[in-house]
Design a protein around this motif. Sequence first.
Motif, mmCIF file in Angstrom:
data_model
loop_
_atom_site.group_PDB
_atom_site.id
_atom_site.type_symbol
_atom_site.label_atom_id
_atom_site.label_comp_id
_atom_site.label_asym_id
_atom_site.label_seq_id
_atom_site.Cartn_x
_atom_site.Cartn_y
_atom_site.Cartn_z
ATOM 1 N N GLU A 212 0.947 -1.446 0.219
ATOM 2 C CA GLU A 212 0.108 0.161 0.237
ATOM 3 C C GLU A 212 0.846 1.284 0.083
ATOM 4 O O GLU A 212 1.811 0.885 0.038
ATOM 5 N N PHE A 213 0.077 2.279 -0.025
ATOM 6 C CA PHE A 213 1.055 3.759 -0.953
ATOM 7 C C PHE A 213 0.150 4.742 0.662
ATOM 8 O O PHE A 213 -0.925 4.308 1.281
ATOM 9 N N LEU A 214 1.060 6.229 0.949
ATOM 10 C CA LEU A 214 0.062 6.557 2.223
ATOM 11 C C LEU A 214 0.354 7.659 0.916
ATOM 12 O O LEU A 214 1.657 8.635 0.517
ATOM 13 N N LEU A 215 -0.867 8.335 0.313
ATOM 14 C CA LEU A 215 -1.085 9.026 0.120
ATOM 15 C C LEU A 215 -1.102 10.894 1.148
ATOM 16 O O LEU A 215 -2.061 11.174 2.156
ATOM 17 N N LEU A 216 -0.273 11.659 0.575
ATOM 18 C CA LEU A 216 -0.313 13.695 1.626
ATOM 19 C C LEU A 216 -1.568 14.130 1.190
ATOM 20 O O LEU A 216 -1.820 14.809 3.045
ATOM 21 N N ASP B 25 -16.037 14.142 -17.874
ATOM 22 C CA ASP B 25 -15.752 15.290 -16.493
ATOM 23 C C ASP B 25 -15.719 14.452 -15.177
ATOM 24 O O ASP B 25 -15.777 15.084 -14.874
ATOM 25 N N ILE B 26 -17.695 14.707 -15.261
ATOM 26 C CA ILE B 26 -17.985 13.764 -13.634
ATOM 27 C C ILE B 26 -17.095 12.784 -13.624
ATOM 28 O O ILE B 26 -16.670 12.648 -12.192
ATOM 29 N N CYS B 27 -16.585 11.866 -14.324
ATOM 30 C CA CYS B 27 -15.798 10.601 -13.995
ATOM 31 C C CYS B 27 -14.088 11.092 -13.500
ATOM 32 O O CYS B 27 -13.913 10.488 -13.359
ATOM 33 N N PHE B 28 -13.851 11.785 -14.468
ATOM 34 C CA PHE B 28 -12.782 12.056 -14.175
ATOM 35 C C PHE B 28 -12.340 12.758 -12.650
ATOM 36 O O PHE B 28 -11.101 12.173 -12.180
ATOM 37 N N SER B 29 -13.093 13.649 -12.492
ATOM 38 C CA SER B 29 -13.133 13.898 -11.090
ATOM 39 C C SER B 29 -14.327 13.056 -10.138
ATOM 40 O O SER B 29 -13.002 13.377 -9.129
ATOM 41 N N SER B 30 -14.111 12.303 -10.140
ATOM 42 C CA SER B 30 -14.742 11.234 -9.617
ATOM 43 C C SER B 30 -13.653 9.911 -8.782
ATOM 44 O O SER B 30 -14.032 9.027 -8.145
ATOM 45 N N THR B 31 -12.660 10.065 -9.669
ATOM 46 C CA THR B 31 -11.485 9.561 -9.089
ATOM 47 C C THR B 31 -10.605 9.381 -8.996
ATOM 48 O O THR B 31 -9.850 8.656 -8.053
ATOM 49 N N THR B 32 -10.440 11.000 -7.935
ATOM 50 C CA THR B 32 -10.046 11.461 -7.154
ATOM 51 C C THR B 32 -10.081 12.318 -5.755
ATOM 52 O O THR B 32 -9.563 11.885 -4.915
ATOM 53 N N VAL B 33 -11.375 12.767 -6.107
ATOM 54 C CA VAL B 33 -11.801 13.732 -5.270
ATOM 55 C C VAL B 33 -12.564 13.016 -3.901
ATOM 56 O O VAL B 33 -12.285 13.843 -2.862
ATOM 57 N N PRO B 34 -13.233 11.999 -5.088
ATOM 58 C CA PRO B 34 -13.913 11.496 -3.437
ATOM 59 C C PRO B 34 -13.115 10.792 -2.187
ATOM 60 O O PRO B 34 -13.014 10.589 -1.472
ATOM 61 N N LYS B 35 -12.178 10.256 -3.142
ATOM 62 C CA LYS B 35 -10.348 9.644 -2.167
ATOM 63 C C LYS B 35 -10.381 10.966 -1.166
ATOM 64 O O LYS B 35 -9.871 10.211 -0.199
ATOM 65 N N VAL B 36 -9.920 12.071 -2.219
ATOM 66 C CA VAL B 36 -9.462 12.928 -0.825
ATOM 67 C C VAL B 36 -10.246 13.024 -0.130
ATOM 68 O O VAL B 36 -10.035 12.578 1.176
ATOM 69 N N LEU B 37 -11.310 13.129 -0.270
ATOM 70 C CA LEU B 37 -12.843 13.302 0.694
ATOM 71 C C LEU B 37 -12.790 12.397 1.899
ATOM 72 O O LEU B 37 -12.862 12.457 2.718
ATOM 73 N N ALA B 38 -12.553 11.084 0.905
ATOM 74 C CA ALA B 38 -12.963 9.622 2.286
ATOM 75 C C ALA B 38 -11.870 9.965 3.119
ATOM 76 O O ALA B 38 -11.866 9.405 4.158
ATOM 77 N N ASN B 39 -10.050 10.026 2.617
ATOM 78 C CA ASN B 39 -9.411 10.191 3.555
ATOM 79 C C ASN B 39 -9.692 11.072 4.460
ATOM 80 O O ASN B 39 -8.939 10.853 5.808
ATOM 81 N N HIS B 40 -9.772 12.204 3.983
ATOM 82 C CA HIS B 40 -9.721 13.775 5.193
ATOM 83 C C HIS B 40 -11.174 13.532 6.475
ATOM 84 O O HIS B 40 -11.023 12.982 7.628
ATOM 85 N N MET B 41 -12.223 12.239 5.922
ATOM 86 C CA MET B 41 -13.433 11.937 6.897
ATOM 87 C C MET B 41 -12.716 11.465 7.953
ATOM 88 O O MET B 41 -13.260 10.975 8.916
ATOM 89 N N LEU B 42 -12.059 9.532 7.659
ATOM 90 C CA LEU B 42 -11.654 8.590 7.762
ATOM 91 C C LEU B 42 -9.815 8.792 8.781
ATOM 92 O O LEU B 42 -9.842 7.905 9.510
ATOM 93 N N GLY B 43 -9.644 10.144 8.429
ATOM 94 C CA GLY B 43 -8.263 9.972 9.200
ATOM 95 C C GLY B 43 -7.126 8.968 8.699
ATOM 96 O O GLY B 43 -6.998 8.657 9.224
ATOM 97 N N SER B 44 -7.561 8.492 7.979
ATOM 98 C CA SER B 44 -6.857 7.549 6.894
ATOM 99 C C SER B 44 -6.045 7.828 5.752
ATOM 100 O O SER B 44 -7.012 8.410 4.530
ATOM 101 N N GLN B 45 -4.893 7.527 5.310
ATOM 102 C CA GLN B 45 -4.432 8.072 3.435
ATOM 103 C C GLN B 45 -3.725 7.011 3.588
ATOM 104 O O GLN B 45 -3.333 7.215 2.262
ATOM 105 N N ALA B 46 -4.318 6.060 3.656
ATOM 106 C CA ALA B 46 -3.885 4.415 2.617
ATOM 107 C C ALA B 46 -4.403 4.158 1.204
ATOM 108 O O ALA B 46 -5.637 4.354 1.173
ATOM 109 N N ILE B 47 -3.754 3.827 0.286
ATOM 110 C CA ILE B 47 -4.279 3.537 -0.720
ATOM 111 C C ILE B 47 -3.888 1.472 -1.407
ATOM 112 O O ILE B 47 -2.667 2.060 -1.061
ATOM 113 N N SER B 48 -4.612 0.999 -1.190
ATOM 114 C CA SER B 48 -3.332 -0.317 -1.862
ATOM 115 C C SER B 48 -2.886 -0.067 -3.334
ATOM 116 O O SER B 48 -3.388 0.638 -4.139
#
Length: 313
Positions: free
Chosen positions: A11-15, A70-93
């Motif tokens: 896994e990697f950690l996204l800062l 464009d909807i799909c494009f933004s949905s590949t990155t932004v939801p992960k950023v928001l989820a990482n912030h809300m869950l306090g997790s930076q990990a991605i396999s």
Amino acid sequence: MGGPNQSSISEFLLLGLSRQPQQQQLLFLLFLTMYLATVLGNLLIVLAIGTDSRLHTPMYFLLSNLSFVDICFSSTTVPKVLANHMLGSQAISFSGCLTQMYFVFMFVDMDNFLLAVMAYDRFVAICHPLHYTTKMTHQLCVWLVAGSWVVANMNVLLHTLLMARLSFCADNVIPHFFCDVTPLLRFSCSDTHLNEVMILTEGALIMITPFVCILASYLRITCAVLRVPSPRGRWKAFSTCGSHLAVVSLFYGTIIAVYFNPVSSHSTEKDTAATVLYTVVTPMLNPCIYSLRNRDLKAALKKVVGRRIFFRG
């Protein structure tokens, strides 16, 4: 390859964009707002074009596809950023990282191809108006869009497979908000020469060819518009072209700055700022640039939203 500085990375950690708590809260709200605006704006365009029979033309067919991408494009990155912030997790396999990278660049390629096809559509409409209906048929548009999907997937699959063969050092921290090619290559303990060569050759060809087609189309459009006797007609045409070229410049400028330079010349701050522009800001601005000045689309949007006050003036 094996050594003391290498390990099998699972896994990697996204800062993300910032390590400062105060900035993280602000960036979370900013990204959430931009994502909602992107999804809402582009979804309204898709619905308006799909429900209004007057907009079932090649230009709007291509625009609806661009909005969907464009909807799909933004949905590949932004939801992960928001989820990482809300869950306090930076990990991605590792597999999740490659999957995210695959879809990010597939939609980048699709934006690239669709911008070129839209430029060609405007070239035919302005330079060959009498032959527009025979040249830009619905069947041709479907083939162009379908071909774009095939080429985009084949191109990104190649680069993803090349990335999957690499070994990575023990440091698995990515100073970015999504799995981008540049930081992954920087962390690799394998020889990345082939990856870089393919990015600068095959990848460059995929990006530059549509860009050259756009420039050629607008050069012909400019020559045709300059022959229009009415100053008002020239201004209207140039205004429309200026909006499209603004998006093209922003889209291609940031991508060239990030990906078509040697890895050693990159900086985290520059790469992050550029990727935010083309992954978040550009998809959000596209509905405004392409649609809000279009009377036919405004009328269709009024019907979808049902509130005329939103689009007065």
